[in-house]
Design an enzyme around this catalytic site. Structure first.
Site, PDB file in Angstrom:
ATOM      1  N   ASP A  41      59.017 -57.379 -22.670  1.00  0.00           N
ATOM      2  CA  ASP A  41      60.456 -57.477 -22.890  1.00  0.00           C
ATOM      3  C   ASP A  41      60.811 -57.462 -24.368  1.00  0.00           C
ATOM      4  O   ASP A  41      61.938 -57.133 -24.737  1.00  0.00           O
ATOM      5  CB  ASP A  41      60.978 -58.763 -22.236  1.00  0.00           C
ATOM      6  CG  ASP A  41      62.478 -58.950 -22.434  1.00  0.00           C
ATOM      7  OD1 ASP A  41      63.240 -58.099 -21.929  1.00  0.00           O
ATOM      8  OD2 ASP A  41      62.880 -59.915 -23.105  1.00  0.00           O
ATOM      9  N   LEU A  44      69.932 -61.781 -22.268  1.00  0.00           N
ATOM     10  CA  LEU A  44      70.913 -60.902 -22.901  1.00  0.00           C
ATOM     11  C   LEU A  44      70.282 -59.938 -23.895  1.00  0.00           C
ATOM     12  O   LEU A  44      70.999 -59.156 -24.518  1.00  0.00           O
ATOM     13  CB  LEU A  44      71.978 -61.736 -23.624  1.00  0.00           C
ATOM     14  CG  LEU A  44      72.895 -62.553 -22.713  1.00  0.00           C
ATOM     15  CD1 LEU A  44      73.805 -63.452 -23.541  1.00  0.00           C
ATOM     16  CD2 LEU A  44      73.734 -61.641 -21.830  1.00  0.00           C
ATOM     17  N   ARG A  45      68.944 -59.994 -24.024  1.00  0.00           N
ATOM     18  CA  ARG A  45      68.314 -59.069 -24.958  1.00  0.00           C
ATOM     19  C   ARG A  45      68.542 -57.628 -24.537  1.00  0.00           C
ATOM     20  O   ARG A  45      68.720 -56.737 -25.386  1.00  0.00           O
ATOM     21  CB  ARG A  45      66.812 -59.361 -25.067  1.00  0.00           C
ATOM     22  CG  ARG A  45      66.111 -58.499 -26.104  1.00  0.00           C
ATOM     23  CD  ARG A  45      64.647 -58.856 -26.260  1.00  0.00           C
ATOM     24  NE  ARG A  45      64.498 -60.106 -26.971  1.00  0.00           N
ATOM     25  CZ  ARG A  45      63.895 -61.173 -26.485  1.00  0.00           C
ATOM     26  NH1 ARG A  45      63.414 -61.145 -25.253  1.00  0.00           N
ATOM     27  NH2 ARG A  45      63.785 -62.269 -27.179  1.00  0.00           N
ATOM     28  N   ALA A  46      68.570 -57.368 -23.244  1.00  0.00           N
ATOM     29  CA  ALA A  46      68.795 -55.999 -22.767  1.00  0.00           C
ATOM     30  C   ALA A  46      70.162 -55.487 -23.195  1.00  0.00           C
ATOM     31  O   ALA A  46      70.293 -54.320 -23.600  1.00  0.00           O
ATOM     32  CB  ALA A  46      68.663 -55.953 -21.244  1.00  0.00           C
TER      33      ALA A  46
END
Length: 693
Positions: free
Chosen positions: A199, A280-282
């Site tokens: 990720d 929320l990294r995506a």
């Protein structure tokens, strides 16, 4: 200098015709904040060739002469441990560096450490920069990143995310900038990257060799021309390389001016929510990638096409729910969420900004996100126990005696899906190993708790032991000053006890006595759970099945636990039980793997009910299985027998087999860590009760 294959000569890496790999590499150099690229693909797909060619098309950078940390002279806030640099400092231009990180690199080499020569010769504490300092404002390339030690991958990704490195070790305290483009390549057949580490890569792409014969022929033609006359071949692509460099420079200048409107940002959030990505990294990476893509296309505002292309690069590896699920993205669902219309204009100030009236909002045909009572087409398939309605042929009895299902006296073949996996108990190899870092058995390695010191030149310096070794020799050495004189023979390095990865070889009974639906589902669930555990502990795994007339190595030892899970799901059950053949095949595999890697210690897991029934019937089959067990025991391999026998009438044959193997005997119901914990609690509770009485 070596001549590298031109980036523009790689198929799919031309400026006007970038494939997913070429585009991901270019976008992350335009906007390094994206967080790097992971390129996954089979061997021979030009992964490394494209990465090495990328550095040559990047614009040159300005640095201070002699600055080992390559800070930007145009940035007044940039500080270098080699500074400060005054107005008279010489500024020079140099190409962007491509720093390659070897898989076997140590932490000292990556982040830097004490300069030993200065410490020993002059008694001065000086910092020797590592690879991260050298990679600042350049590319850091890790080939086979899935084989890199976990703590090094953590360190790299944290540095890439923060843009800085802090070093506190060996009496050195240094902080420096480390803003680089992290690029990793890997072959999934060699093992997967941990989901939590996966990720942290901004973008990921899957590459494969072209299937079109004409394209394959063109690849070979270009490669042969390069090998025949590399300078002449490179000269043919000078113009294309120059154009690509100019376009990257223009995109970098434009990226800070690209507008991501509120409707565009809301659309990105809708896409990420619909695909049920974690955190929320995506959303952040998709937004940054869409902005970089707009700049690459020469636009000053993000469009629907930019968001679509960004989502295809940023989301596939973030929506995996199981380590054995293949990454991917449902493009039909993505198109439904994005809609057919272009993004609406920015709403006026003071007007509605939540996008609720936008025509591009998710329509009634769009599946709702998780928790709303609906489902999406993008939901990954789950593994469930087989049932009569599943289309999988199974036995209807919960358990059945051997050879009772067919007129020939041999149980027919059947395929049963595994029951849901669970957290298994930890199975370890006895003793202390020296294998590569992992998470299973105790070992002496480069990480872990410090338990001593030795005179080896490999490893981190043990300063206290070094000084102690030198102190006892000072009287015999000529004293030129009051300082302690240190020599090379005084050096001591730390001995650390950590954990190693192992070879876990499964030898699974797939005979007719295992063919009952409940029993085989339970066995497959246990093996699947142990495979998941091996995946997390970075083990190498292999699988042997025995049934019918012999044994078969269905999966040669590999780092790809995904393949083992797939093979397990396909294993049929039925036929006789050639236990001796299964054990002998396991012995052959173990001996062969020991020759390949003597440091990789094996753990043999035999899954059986202990019955022996092959061409040699009765006592002869039992005798052969006992001889095979004694032979395996003579190899000195740590072995565990998982007893699959169930029901009220138990023969205890698996326990007898464990005795002949010198192995630990574990009933299949006790493979679960929860079951073991419950048993321990029950035992201690009853003991305490007797004591109290």
């Amino acid at each position: 200098m070596p001549v590298h294959y031109p980036f523009s000569a790689v198929l799919g890496c031309q400026a006007d015709d970038l494939d997913d790999m070429g585009l991901a590499l270019v976008l992350t150099t335009i906007s390094p904040e994206i967080g790097g690229v992971l390129v996954r693909g089979e061997k021979g797909t030009a992964k490394s060739t494209a990465v090495r060619g990328l550095a040559a098309v990047l614009p040159s950078i300005s640095v201070y002469a002699g600055d080992r940390f390559s800070i930007d002279p145009a940035d007044p806030s940039a500080e270098s441990p080699d500074g400060p640099f005054g107005s008279a400092a010489v500024v020079e231009s140099r190409p962007v560096r491509l720093v390659e990180l070897p898989v076997g690199a140590t932490e000292d080499r990556v982040v830097g450490s004490l300069h030993l020569e200065s410490a020993l010769s002059r008694g001065a504490v000086e910092f020797e920069p590592g690879l991260l300092a050298r990679a600042h404002r350049g590319l850091l390339y890790v080939d086979e990143v899935n084989l890199l030690h976990d703590h090094l991958v953590d360190l790299l990704l944290d540095a890439a995310a923060m843009g800085r490195v802090s070093v506190e070790r060996d009496g050195v305290s240094v902080e420096h900038a480390a803003r680089f483009v992290l690029i990793g390549t890997m072959n999934p057949e060699e093992g997967e990257l941990r989901p939590q580490l996966l990720d942290r890569f901004g973008l990921t792409v899957e590459v494969a060799a072209p299937r079109d014969p004409s394209l394959r022929a063109e690849v070979v033609r270009r490669r042969m021309a390069f090998d025949l006359d590399a300078p002449a071949f490179v000269e043919r692509y000078v113009a294309a390389e120059r154009d690509l460099t100019a376009r990257i420079s223009a995109a970098r200048a434009l990226v800070g001016k690209v507008r991501l409107t509120a409707p565009g940002l809301l659309k990105i959030a809708e896409v990420c929510a619909a695909f049920e990505v974690d955190g929320l990294r995506a959303d952040i990476v998709t937004a940054r990638t869409a902005v970089a893509h707009a700049a690459w296309a020469g636009r000053s505002e993000v469009t629907r096409a930019d968001i679509r292309r960004a989502a295809l690069l940023a989301l596939p590896h973030r929506r995996r729910r199981n380590p054995f699920d293949a990454p991917g993205l449902d493009e039909d669902l993505l198109d439904r969420i994005l809609g057919d219309e272009e993004l609406p204009p920015e709403p006026p100030e003071g007007g509605p900004s939540d996008g609720s009236d936008s025509e591009d909002s998710v329509g009634p045909d769009t599946p709702p996100p998780s928790g709303s009572g609906g489902s999406t087409d993008a939901e990954p398939p789950s593994v469930e126990p087989a049932s009569e309605a599943s289309g999988v042929e199974t036995n209807t009895a919960d358990d059945a005696p051997d050879q009772a299902q067919s007129p020939s006296g041999v149980a027919p073949e059947s395929v049963t899906a595994a029951a849901p996996a669970y957290r298994p108990r930890l199975l370890t190899v006895t003793g202390l190993g020296t294998g590569r870092t992992g998470g299973r058995s105790k070992a002496i390695g480069s990480s872990g708790r410090r338990i001593g010191a030795n005179t080896s030149t490999r490893g981190s310096l043990h300063l206290v032991e070094t000084l102690k070794a030198a102190a006892g020799k000072q009287a015999a050495r000529p004293r030129t000053s009051a300082k302690v004189e240190l020599r090379i023979e005084d050096l001591r390095t730390a001995v650390r006890e950590g954990r190693e990865a192992n070879l876990v070889l499964f030898c699974v009974d797939a005979s007719g006595s295992m063919a009952a639906r409940k029993r085989m589902a339970q066995v497959k669930a246990a093996v699947l759970s142990l495979l998941l555990d091996a995946y997390r502990r970075r083990d190498k795994v292999g699988m042997i099945t025995f049934r019918g007339e012999g044994a078969e190595l269905v999966l040669p030892p590999t780092g790809s636990v995904d393949l083992a899970a797939a093979r397990l799901d396909e294993v049929p059950a039925g036929g006789r039980t050639p236990l001796a053949e299964g054990l002998l095949e396991a012995a052959r595999v173990l001996q062969r793997e020991h020759l390949r890697d003597p440091d990789l210690r094996p753990l043999l897991v035999v899954v059986t009910d202990g019955r022996a029934n092959s061409k040699a019937h009765g006592k002869e089959a039992v005798r052969r299985s006992q001889q095979a067990a004694a032979y395996v025991a003579g190899l000195g391999v740590t072995t565990v027998v998982i007893d699959s026998e169930s029901g009220p009438m138990r023969l205890g044959l698996a326990r007898q087999l464990a005795e002949h193997l010198g192995a630990e005997h574990v009933p299949v119901a006790e493979v679960s860590a929860e079951a073991l914990t419950s048993a321990v609690h029950g035992f201690t509770g009853s003991t305490m009760g007797r004591g109290a009485a």
